[in-house]
Design an enzyme around this catalytic site. Structure first.
Site, short mmCIF file in Angstrom:
data_model
loop_
_atom_site.label_atom_id
_atom_site.label_comp_id
_atom_site.label_asym_id
_atom_site.label_seq_id
_atom_site.Cartn_x
_atom_site.Cartn_y
_atom_site.Cartn_z
N LYS A 1 0.85 -1.19 0.00
CA LYS A 1 0.00 0.00 0.00
C LYS A 1 0.88 1.23 0.00
O LYS A 1 2.08 1.18 0.29
CB LYS A 1 -0.90 0.01 1.24
CG LYS A 1 -1.79 -1.20 1.37
CD LYS A 1 -2.85 -1.20 0.32
CE LYS A 1 -3.76 -2.42 0.50
NZ LYS A 1 -4.62 -2.66 -0.60
N CYS A 2 0.28 2.34 -0.33
CA CYS A 2 1.00 3.60 -0.33
C CYS A 2 1.37 3.95 1.11
O CYS A 2 0.58 3.70 2.01
CB CYS A 2 0.10 4.67 -0.92
SG CYS A 2 1.00 6.00 -1.65
N PRO A 3 2.51 4.46 1.42
CA PRO A 3 3.61 4.97 0.60
C PRO A 3 4.67 3.95 0.27
O PRO A 3 5.67 4.28 -0.36
CB PRO A 3 4.20 6.07 1.47
CG PRO A 3 4.07 5.55 2.86
CD PRO A 3 2.74 4.79 2.84
N ASP B 1 -0.15 8.37 -7.39
CA ASP B 1 1.16 8.64 -6.80
C ASP B 1 2.28 8.31 -7.79
O ASP B 1 3.27 9.04 -7.86
CB ASP B 1 1.35 7.84 -5.52
CG ASP B 1 0.46 8.34 -4.40
OD1 ASP B 1 0.09 9.53 -4.42
OD2 ASP B 1 0.13 7.54 -3.50
N ASP C 1 -2.89 -1.67 -5.82
CA ASP C 1 -3.40 -0.59 -4.98
C ASP C 1 -3.86 0.56 -5.87
O ASP C 1 -3.05 1.21 -6.53
CB ASP C 1 -2.31 -0.12 -4.02
CG ASP C 1 -2.79 0.99 -3.09
OD1 ASP C 1 -4.01 1.08 -2.86
OD2 ASP C 1 -1.94 1.76 -2.62
#
Length: 77
Positions: free
Chosen positions: A11-13, A44, A38
């Site tokens: 998942k982000c980041p 992003d 994701d």
């Protein structure tokens, strides 16, 4: 040479951090195929390429897993 970076499950980041680490290790003008599942990482990755001046050659956002092909800019050093 095209490097495949499978980031499915991250998942982000974490996606961006792992991508940035791979970019640093990639030779100049190399290509990286990023695979992720994701949906929030898609924007992003696009912003990362724009900010770092890399070229986003293609994006496949219709089906999971999402794929992004990135061409690394010429390194200054």
């Amino acid at each position: 040479m095209i490097y495949i970076l499978n980031l499915s499950g991250l998942k982000c980041p974490d996606v961006i951090l792992t991508l940035r680490k791979k970019v640093r290790k990639t030779k100049k003008r190399g290509k990286i195929l990023v695979i992720t599942n994701d949906k929030f990482s898609n924007k992003d990755i696009i912003f990362f390429c724009r900010f770092m001046k890399h070229k986003l050659l293609s994006s496949s956002l219709k089906y999971i897993p999402y794929q992004h092909l990135i061409k690394i800019k010429k390194k200054k050093y």
